[in-house]
Structure formats: C-alpha cells, structure tokens
Design a protein around this motif. Structure first.
Motif, PDB file in Angstrom:
ATOM      1  N   PRO A 122       0.829  -1.212   0.000  1.00 39.34           N
ATOM      2  CA  PRO A 122       0.000   0.000   0.000  1.00 39.34           C
ATOM      3  C   PRO A 122       0.860   1.257   0.000  1.00 39.34           C
ATOM      4  O   PRO A 122       1.904   1.311   0.665  1.00 39.34           O
ATOM      5  N   PHE A 123       0.404   2.248  -0.729  1.00 38.29           N
ATOM      6  CA  PHE A 123       1.202   3.458  -0.909  1.00 38.29           C
ATOM      7  C   PHE A 123       1.304   4.272   0.366  1.00 38.29           C
ATOM      8  O   PHE A 123       0.321   4.472   1.086  1.00 38.29           O
ATOM      9  N   ALA A 131      12.219   3.871  -3.052  1.00 35.26           N
ATOM     10  CA  ALA A 131      13.649   3.555  -3.005  1.00 35.26           C
ATOM     11  C   ALA A 131      13.934   2.201  -3.649  1.00 35.26           C
ATOM     12  O   ALA A 131      13.234   1.218  -3.413  1.00 35.26           O
ATOM     13  N   GLY A 132      14.968   2.160  -4.481  1.00 33.76           N
ATOM     14  CA  GLY A 132      15.354   0.917  -5.126  1.00 33.76           C
ATOM     15  C   GLY A 132      14.654   0.643  -6.439  1.00 33.76           C
ATOM     16  O   GLY A 132      15.001  -0.302  -7.146  1.00 33.76           O
ATOM     17  N   MET A 133      13.651   1.459  -6.800  1.00 35.89           N
ATOM     18  CA  MET A 133      12.998   1.318  -8.106  1.00 35.89           C
ATOM     19  C   MET A 133      13.876   1.968  -9.168  1.00 35.89           C
ATOM     20  O   MET A 133      14.244   3.135  -9.044  1.00 35.89           O
ATOM     21  N   GLN A 134      14.192   1.217 -10.193  1.00 36.12           N
ATOM     22  CA  GLN A 134      15.030   1.748 -11.263  1.00 36.12           C
ATOM     23  C   GLN A 134      14.297   2.826 -12.062  1.00 36.12           C
ATOM     24  O   GLN A 134      14.903   3.797 -12.511  1.00 36.12           O
ATOM     25  N   SER A 214      -4.349 -17.191   4.661  1.00 36.49           N
ATOM     26  CA  SER A 214      -2.895 -17.240   4.685  1.00 36.49           C
ATOM     27  C   SER A 214      -2.352 -16.698   3.365  1.00 36.49           C
ATOM     28  O   SER A 214      -2.895 -16.974   2.296  1.00 36.49           O
ATOM     29  N   VAL A 215      -1.277 -15.925   3.465  1.00 36.06           N
ATOM     30  CA  VAL A 215      -0.683 -15.284   2.292  1.00 36.06           C
ATOM     31  C   VAL A 215       0.793 -15.650   2.219  1.00 36.06           C
ATOM     32  O   VAL A 215       1.522 -15.504   3.202  1.00 36.06           O
ATOM     33  N   LEU A 216       1.213 -16.125   1.065  1.00 42.60           N
ATOM     34  CA  LEU A 216       2.623 -16.378   0.803  1.00 42.60           C
ATOM     35  C   LEU A 216       3.139 -15.268  -0.102  1.00 42.60           C
ATOM     36  O   LEU A 216       2.679 -15.106  -1.233  1.00 42.60           O
ATOM     37  N   LEU A 217       4.088 -14.482   0.415  1.00 43.42           N
ATOM     38  CA  LEU A 217       4.679 -13.369  -0.318  1.00 43.42           C
ATOM     39  C   LEU A 217       6.008 -13.823  -0.904  1.00 43.42           C
ATOM     40  O   LEU A 217       6.970 -14.052  -0.174  1.00 43.42           O
ATOM     41  N   VAL A 218       6.075 -13.954  -2.213  1.00 46.53           N
ATOM     42  CA  VAL A 218       7.269 -14.437  -2.896  1.00 46.53           C
ATOM     43  C   VAL A 218       7.961 -13.233  -3.531  1.00 46.53           C
ATOM     44  O   VAL A 218       7.348 -12.491  -4.313  1.00 46.53           O
ATOM     45  N   GLN A 219       9.229 -13.044  -3.209  1.00 44.30           N
ATOM     46  CA  GLN A 219       9.911 -11.825  -3.615  1.00 44.30           C
ATOM     47  C   GLN A 219      11.362 -12.089  -3.991  1.00 44.30           C
ATOM     48  O   GLN A 219      12.080 -12.788  -3.275  1.00 44.30           O
ATOM     49  N   GLY A 220      11.794 -11.517  -5.111  1.00 46.00           N
ATOM     50  CA  GLY A 220      13.193 -11.557  -5.487  1.00 46.00           C
ATOM     51  C   GLY A 220      13.948 -10.408  -4.835  1.00 46.00           C
ATOM     52  O   GLY A 220      13.503  -9.262  -4.876  1.00 46.00           O
ATOM     53  N   GLU A 221      15.088 -10.705  -4.244  1.00 44.40           N
ATOM     54  CA  GLU A 221      15.844  -9.664  -3.547  1.00 44.40           C
ATOM     55  C   GLU A 221      16.588  -8.735  -4.511  1.00 44.40           C
ATOM     56  O   GLU A 221      17.064  -7.669  -4.101  1.00 44.40           O
ATOM     57  N   ARG A 222      16.679  -9.097  -5.789  1.00 45.37           N
ATOM     58  CA  ARG A 222      17.334  -8.239  -6.778  1.00 45.37           C
ATOM     59  C   ARG A 222      16.323  -7.467  -7.621  1.00 45.37           C
ATOM     60  O   ARG A 222      16.685  -6.852  -8.627  1.00 45.37           O
ATOM     61  N   ASP A 223      15.080  -7.446  -7.201  1.00 44.94           N
ATOM     62  CA  ASP A 223      14.012  -6.792  -7.956  1.00 44.94           C
ATOM     63  C   ASP A 223      14.229  -5.281  -7.980  1.00 44.94           C
ATOM     64  O   ASP A 223      14.319  -4.635  -6.932  1.00 44.94           O
ATOM     65  N   ARG A 224      14.292  -4.710  -9.200  1.00 42.79           N
ATOM     66  CA  ARG A 224      14.469  -3.273  -9.376  1.00 42.79           C
ATOM     67  C   ARG A 224      13.172  -2.586  -9.809  1.00 42.79           C
ATOM     68  O   ARG A 224      13.171  -1.382 -10.081  1.00 42.79           O
ATOM     69  N   VAL A 225      12.098  -3.353  -9.913  1.00 44.10           N
ATOM     70  CA  VAL A 225      10.796  -2.786 -10.265  1.00 44.10           C
ATOM     71  C   VAL A 225       9.978  -2.575  -8.990  1.00 44.10           C
ATOM     72  O   VAL A 225       9.528  -1.466  -8.692  1.00 44.10           O
ATOM     73  N   ILE A 226       9.779  -3.640  -8.238  1.00 47.10           N
ATOM     74  CA  ILE A 226       9.138  -3.585  -6.919  1.00 47.10           C
ATOM     75  C   ILE A 226      10.140  -4.155  -5.923  1.00 47.10           C
ATOM     76  O   ILE A 226      10.262  -5.375  -5.770  1.00 47.10           O
ATOM     77  N   PRO A 227      10.904  -3.317  -5.247  1.00 52.41           N
ATOM     78  CA  PRO A 227      11.984  -3.787  -4.377  1.00 52.41           C
ATOM     79  C   PRO A 227      11.479  -4.560  -3.155  1.00 52.41           C
ATOM     80  O   PRO A 227      10.297  -4.475  -2.784  1.00 52.41           O
ATOM     81  N   PRO A 228      12.374  -5.312  -2.514  1.00 49.68           N
ATOM     82  CA  PRO A 228      11.984  -6.174  -1.393  1.00 49.68           C
ATOM     83  C   PRO A 228      11.342  -5.442  -0.223  1.00 49.68           C
ATOM     84  O   PRO A 228      10.606  -6.062   0.547  1.00 49.68           O
ATOM     85  N   ALA A 229      11.597  -4.157  -0.067  1.00 47.48           N
ATOM     86  CA  ALA A 229      10.968  -3.421   1.040  1.00 47.48           C
ATOM     87  C   ALA A 229       9.452  -3.502   0.976  1.00 47.48           C
ATOM     88  O   ALA A 229       8.774  -3.473   2.019  1.00 47.48           O
ATOM     89  N   HIS A 230       8.896  -3.632  -0.213  1.00 44.29           N
ATOM     90  CA  HIS A 230       7.442  -3.736  -0.343  1.00 44.29           C
ATOM     91  C   HIS A 230       6.934  -5.059   0.223  1.00 44.29           C
ATOM     92  O   HIS A 230       5.902  -5.083   0.911  1.00 44.29           O
ATOM     93  N   ALA A 231       7.619  -6.140  -0.057  1.00 41.73           N
ATOM     94  CA  ALA A 231       7.210  -7.429   0.487  1.00 41.73           C
ATOM     95  C   ALA A 231       7.319  -7.432   2.012  1.00 41.73           C
ATOM     96  O   ALA A 231       6.456  -7.976   2.716  1.00 41.73           O
ATOM     97  N   ARG A 232       8.364  -6.819   2.519  1.00 45.50           N
ATOM     98  CA  ARG A 232       8.527  -6.759   3.980  1.00 45.50           C
ATOM     99  C   ARG A 232       7.416  -5.917   4.611  1.00 45.50           C
ATOM    100  O   ARG A 232       6.911  -6.247   5.696  1.00 45.50           O
ATOM    101  N   ALA A 233       7.038  -4.831   3.947  1.00 40.93           N
ATOM    102  CA  ALA A 233       5.958  -3.996   4.469  1.00 40.93           C
ATOM    103  C   ALA A 233       4.638  -4.755   4.481  1.00 40.93           C
ATOM    104  O   ALA A 233       3.853  -4.648   5.441  1.00 40.93           O
ATOM    105  N   LEU A 234       4.374  -5.519   3.431  1.00 41.73           N
ATOM    106  CA  LEU A 234       3.158  -6.335   3.403  1.00 41.73           C
ATOM    107  C   LEU A 234       3.180  -7.389   4.508  1.00 41.73           C
ATOM    108  O   LEU A 234       2.172  -7.620   5.184  1.00 41.73           O
TER     109      LEU A 234
END
Length: 280
Positions: A122-123, A131-134, A214-234
């Motif tokens: 969420p915004f 941060a981290g978005m290319q 239950s929610v499984l959040l799958v995230q790449g740590e090298r993601d430059r489009v949606i960085p990992p901070a978003h998954a951690r926030a969720l």
C-alpha cells in the motif's frame, strides 16, 4: 476458453470449471489477461484450473475511471459465481498482487489462500516506497494525479536496467509468453497501466488486516521494479503472511517459483480444514 461475463474479458483453462478449485490469476501491469502457458502448467500440475480476467481498460474489459483495487475484486465476484467455481487460490504477479489480496478481503469464504509474487505494498508518501525502483517515474506521476500520469505516458520509454540478467533469461525461456503478452497489452494503449498506477498510489479500499486467508509473499531480492521493502511492508501488516525471499531473482525470474508456491499453499489449505491455526 475466452468469454465475457459481467462485462469483463474472461479466460479459463477449461471449458467447464463449475465445482472446481481454481487458480485465480491476477495479471501484471500491463498484460492482456490471457492465460500464460507457465501459469497453466503450474496449476494443472496440482489439478487446478485457471481463471484469468483482464482488469478494466485492458484487452476486452472496458475502462472504469477512478477504479480502486477493491473495485476490481468486487467486479470479479459475479465472474466467479457465473463460472460456478468451488474455491479459489488467489495469485497475483506484480501489479496483480494487490488485487489478489483484495479478493481475499472481499470474498473470504471463497478464497482459501493467496500467493503474491513481487507485489507492491500500500502506498505511503515516504522515501522508502520508491527507493530501489530503477524507473519510478510512472508511479511518482500517478501519486500526483491522473493528468501528471497521462503526461508521463506520452513520453515514457522502457528502461532495460529495470531487469537483471535472471529476468532476461526468464523472458527468453519459460516466461517468453509474458513478454509477448506485455507487448500486446502495450499496443492496446496506456489506459490500463495508467489506471493501475493510479489505483496503487491511492487508498486500496480495504485494509490488509482484513485479509484472513494465509498469504505467501514471494519476492526476489534483486528486484528493481518492486523492491523487497514492499514485500517486507506487506508481511508486517497481513495477519497470516509468510515472506519467502529469493536472493538471486529479480522481477520476472521470481515467477519461476510459482509451482513451488502453489504446492506450499495447497498443502496448507488442506491443513486448515483440520486446524485453523496452521501456518506456512
């Protein structure tokens, strides 16, 4: 099969899915809503059919100005009722992630589990969100308003540095259909992507705390489009979330974990029938 239900452009992997459990696939931004072959194969490996619906302003689904994330989920209810599905695993990639979560909030009796892959959070108007978005230009413009987002679209060009080598390998291999479909969606015009960005940078219309599944959040740590901070926030705001980080993956290559993610949530959903406290 492709049909129109409740005015929306609907794709199903089988002609008749009444009474079946399905993967409800929420496509990324931009996509046409067509069922991608690796999605179909991952679902069928677990005995599941696939339903994929083009969001308003994509492909054959008419635009709904001002749509929120929750509005898309509410619009999917008559689609699922019309198809007669028995239950849903709601799966969203990238821009589909918020919509996958919204379906669990709107239809808690139907959605048994959720998987998101590289979903935005969420915004919040704070530096970490960008941060981290290319190439955050589209989302930054959307946060200002629709006029700014449309002006940005007029000159927007794809920045190849958004993707890492693993992403390009995925697009040249198993997920080639994703790149082709994104190109088809782009050729249809910018309205779908613009409306998605506007929806992501406005209140979603539901609180993550409303997602009981239950929610499984799958995230790449090298993601430059949606960085990992978003998954951690969720993960911090969803009541029953598990964060699965993949250190070598970017925005597209993380999709290679779809099959394993489905296996994980299907197993958990079965445990829930006996123990509602089960977690990943």
């Amino acid at each position: 099969m492709r049909t129109t239900i409740a005015g929306l452009d609907v794709h199903t992997s089988h002609d008749d899915i009444a009474g079946r459990e399905v993967v409800l696939w929420h496509h990324g931004s931009p996509q046409t809503g067509a069922i991608l072959e690796p999605v179909r194969l991952a679902a069928e490996a677990h005995g599941l059919a696939v339903v994929s619906v083009a969001r308003p302003a994509y492909a054959g689904s008419p635009r709904v100005p001002g749509r929120r994330v929750v509005d898309v989920a509410r619009g999917l209810r008559p689609v699922l009722e019309g198809l007669g599905v028995a239950s849903v695993i709601s799966v969203g990639a990238s821009g589909g992630g918020p919509h996958a979560l919204a379906c669990a909030a709107v239809m808690p009796q139907l959605v048994r589990a959720v998987v998101t892959l590289a979903s935005p959070a969420p915004f919040v108007d704070e530096p970490w969100w960008f941060a981290g978005m290319q190439a955050p230009g589209g989302l930054r413009a959307a946060a200002v308003g629709e006029d700014d987002r449309r002006r940005f679209a007029a000159t927007d060009e794809f920045d190849p540095a958004q993707f890492v080598d693993a992403d390009y390998a995925a697009l040249q291999g198993e997920w080639a259909s994703l790149g082709a479909d994104a190109g088809a969606a782009d050729a249809d015009g910018p309205d779908g992507l613009i409306d998605d960005d506007l929806a992501f940078t406005r209140p979603w219309g539901f609180a993550p705390a409303e997602v009981a599944a239950s929610v499984l959040l799958v995230q790449g740590e090298r993601d430059r489009v949606i960085p990992p901070a978003h998954a951690r926030a969720l993960a911090a705001v969803l009541p029953r979330a598990t964060l699965e980080l993949h250190p070598d993956d970017g925005h597209v290559s993380v999709l290679r974990h779809l099959g394993a993610a489905l296996a994980r949530v299907i197993g958990l959903a079965r445990l829930h029938s006996a123990d509602d406290s089960a977690t990943f």
